[in-house]
Motif scaffolding. Structure first.
Motif, short mmCIF file in Angstrom:
data_model
loop_
_atom_site.label_atom_id
_atom_site.label_comp_id
_atom_site.label_asym_id
_atom_site.label_seq_id
_atom_site.Cartn_x
_atom_site.Cartn_y
_atom_site.Cartn_z
N LEU A 1 17.98 24.52 46.12
CA LEU A 1 17.53 24.77 44.75
C LEU A 1 18.24 23.80 43.80
N ASP A 2 17.43 22.94 43.18
CA ASP A 2 17.97 21.96 42.23
C ASP A 2 17.52 22.37 40.83
N VAL A 3 18.46 22.90 40.05
CA VAL A 3 18.16 23.32 38.69
C VAL A 3 18.52 22.16 37.77
N ALA B 1 27.83 20.06 44.82
CA ALA B 1 27.74 19.11 43.70
C ALA B 1 26.50 18.25 43.88
N GLN B 2 25.77 18.06 42.79
CA GLN B 2 24.54 17.26 42.87
C GLN B 2 24.83 15.82 43.26
N THR B 3 26.00 15.33 42.88
CA THR B 3 26.38 13.96 43.26
C THR B 3 26.37 13.82 44.78
N LEU C 1 23.27 6.07 42.02
CA LEU C 1 23.06 6.59 40.67
C LEU C 1 21.82 7.47 40.68
N ASP C 2 21.99 8.74 40.38
CA ASP C 2 20.85 9.64 40.25
C ASP C 2 20.62 9.84 38.75
N ILE C 3 19.61 9.11 38.24
CA ILE C 3 19.36 9.15 36.80
C ILE C 3 18.29 10.21 36.55
N ALA D 1 15.56 13.75 45.42
CA ALA D 1 16.78 13.38 46.16
C ALA D 1 17.74 14.56 46.29
N THR D 2 18.01 15.22 45.18
CA THR D 2 18.99 16.31 45.18
C THR D 2 18.52 17.49 46.02
N ALA D 3 17.27 17.93 45.80
CA ALA D 3 16.79 19.13 46.50
C ALA D 3 16.75 18.90 48.02
MG LIG Z 1 18.73 15.93 38.80
#
Ligand SMILES: [Mg+2]
Ligand SMILES: Nc1ncnc2c1ncn2[C@@H]1O[C@H](COP(=O)(O)OP(=O)(O)OP(=O)(O)O)[C@@H](O)[C@H]1O
Length: 413
Positions: free
Chosen positions: A6-8, A181-183, A203-205, A364-366
């Motif tokens: 889950l990516d909020v 962590a999303q990073t 870099l996740d922009i 990418a994050t999810a």
């Molecule tokens: Mg994001």
């Protein structure tokens, strides 16, 4: 085994459901994305809206997958994240070889870093070990020596923002299996096996934030979150062209470019200005509005790396741009110019199933969260430690990137 990530985010809430087959293949079987309105710069500011968006996104993904989600791997983002690489030390008794307990002791010492009381530790990721001064050791267990040292990358999050995020997720009826962590998650989502042998700047922009992460040989060595993202570009366009935010967003996505050279010099855009009148903007002019903000983001990312580990150009072999705003045309070229390093666009890879749906930078994050979940040793909270050991012994060692990653993550808890 079913795993949900889950990516909020500031712009959207995304749920990705994966199924891990016994043979280790990760199938993406469900995805749901809805616009997010309850966050500002990666932090929950409206609980109800956030909860509602989470509910909807999970339902969407559940309908596609045909399974019910009860527990999620939850991404944590926002500029309240803090990270530091901390040093730990353990003395080994003479004549004895280094044991797992010694390794744990060294890591525990590194974890005792005096973070501000407002912060909660999310990750303690071992980077590398040193035995009697000998550097670059991956796994010291079984080695002889009297002095074991370790560098551990610690990531902590603000208790306040974390509490609100937790509450929004729990209100949506979900149990949180792990906070990630999303990073870290973004990197797990897009790094290729080849990049395991490099030092990569990721870099996740996103909409409201940019995640900065350096992975050295596949391990997180530096991380930071900048309070700037693609929405700031949209705001710049809205302000300078005097158009509503939504119109600026439309124009940005359709005609925007990171460099004026990339815009069609003949093209004149029609824009709907405030008050209903129509305006005209040459496409290269739009790029001139966009570029400074992207440069600022790239500059701050470089500064963050420089301060933590020394000059970016020397430390890093490759740059990966991901997150929704990485789709801005020519962003990779601009980054290449500014950093003088190879740059590529990062999309989730190495999964099967609904690959077409999740193979966008915004996922990418999810996807990384699902992958993180797939590497967790045992999913029942109680007998975790005992079973972990067993599993670790069974696991094939050094068999490619994901096996290695699994090993790394096994050492975290
Ligand atoms: Mg994001
Ligand atoms: N095709 C596109 N061209 C340019 N920008 C785009 C495009 N698609 C999305 N974006 C931008 O990407 C940003 C959203 O990215 P993303 O979905 O990764 O954000 P998020 O994860 O919700 O936010 P955050 O990570 O900051 O909390 C927005 O600023 C949006 O304008």
């Amino acid at each position: 085994m079913i795993i949900a990530g889950l990516d909020v985010g500031t712009s959207k809430v995304t749920t990705v459901i994966g199924e891990l087959a016994p043979d280790g293949v990760l199938d993406i079987i469900g995805e749901g994305t809805v616009p997010s309105q309850g966050l500002k710069r990666g932090v929950v500011v409206n609980l109800e809206r956030t909860t509602e968006a989470i509910r909807q996104s999970v339902h969407q993904a559940e309908r596609v997958a045909g399974v019910k989600v009860e527990r999620v791997m939850l991404g944590v983002g926002g500029p309240h994240l803090r990270s530091v690489t901390s040093h730990g030390l353990a003395a080994i008794r003479r004549g004895q070889s280094i044991s797992e307990a010694d390794v744990e002791r060294a890591i525990e010492q590194a974890k005792a870093y005096p973070f501000d009381a407002e912060l909660e530790l999310l990750h303690a990721l071992p980077l590398e070990f040193k035995v009697d001064g000998q550097e670059g050791i991956r796994d010291p267990v079984g080695m002889a020596g009297v002095r074991l040292e370790v560098d551990v990358h610690l990531v902590a999050a603000g208790r306040g923002p974390l509490a609100n995020l937790r509450r929004a997720v729990e209100e949506a009826g979900l149990e949180i299996e792990a906070l990630v962590a999303q990073t870290l998650a973004s990197g797990l989502g897009v790094l290729s096996p080849e990049e395991e042998h490099m030092t990569v700047l990721l870099l996740d922009i996103g909409g409201g934030t940019t995640d900065v992460a350096v992975f050295r040989e596949g391990r997180l060595a530096h991380s930071a979150v900048l309070p700037l993202g693609g929405d700031h570009v949209t705001q710049d366009i809205a302000q300078l062209l005097k158009i509503p935010f939504e119109e600026a967003e439309r124009v940005k996505r359709k005609y925007g470019a990171a460099l004026p050279e990339l815009a069609d010099p003949e093209l004149v855009l029609e824009i709907n200005q405030e008050g209903g009148s129509l305006g005209e903007v040459p496409a290269p002019e739009l790029a001139r509005i966009i570029r400074p903000r992207l440069r600022e983001i790239l500059h701050l990312a470089r500064q963050s790396v420089d301060e933590a580990m020394g000059p970016l150009e020397i430390r890093v072999n490759r740059v990966i741009l991901t997150g929704g705003a990485a789709l801005l045309r020519g962003f990779d070229l601009l980054a290449r110019q500014q950093y003088g390093l190879p740059v590529r666009l990062g999309k989730p890879q190495g999964v099967s199933g609904l690959t077409d749906v999740v193979a966008t930078p915004g996922h990418a994050t999810a996807v990384g969260l699902v992958r993180y979940g797939s590497t967790l040793p045992v999913r029942a909270p109680e007998p975790r430690r005992a079973q972990r050991r067993e599993k670790k012994e069974e696991a094939p060692r050094g068999e490619g990137f994901w096996a290695r990653l699994k090993e790394i993550l096994n050492n975290l808890f």
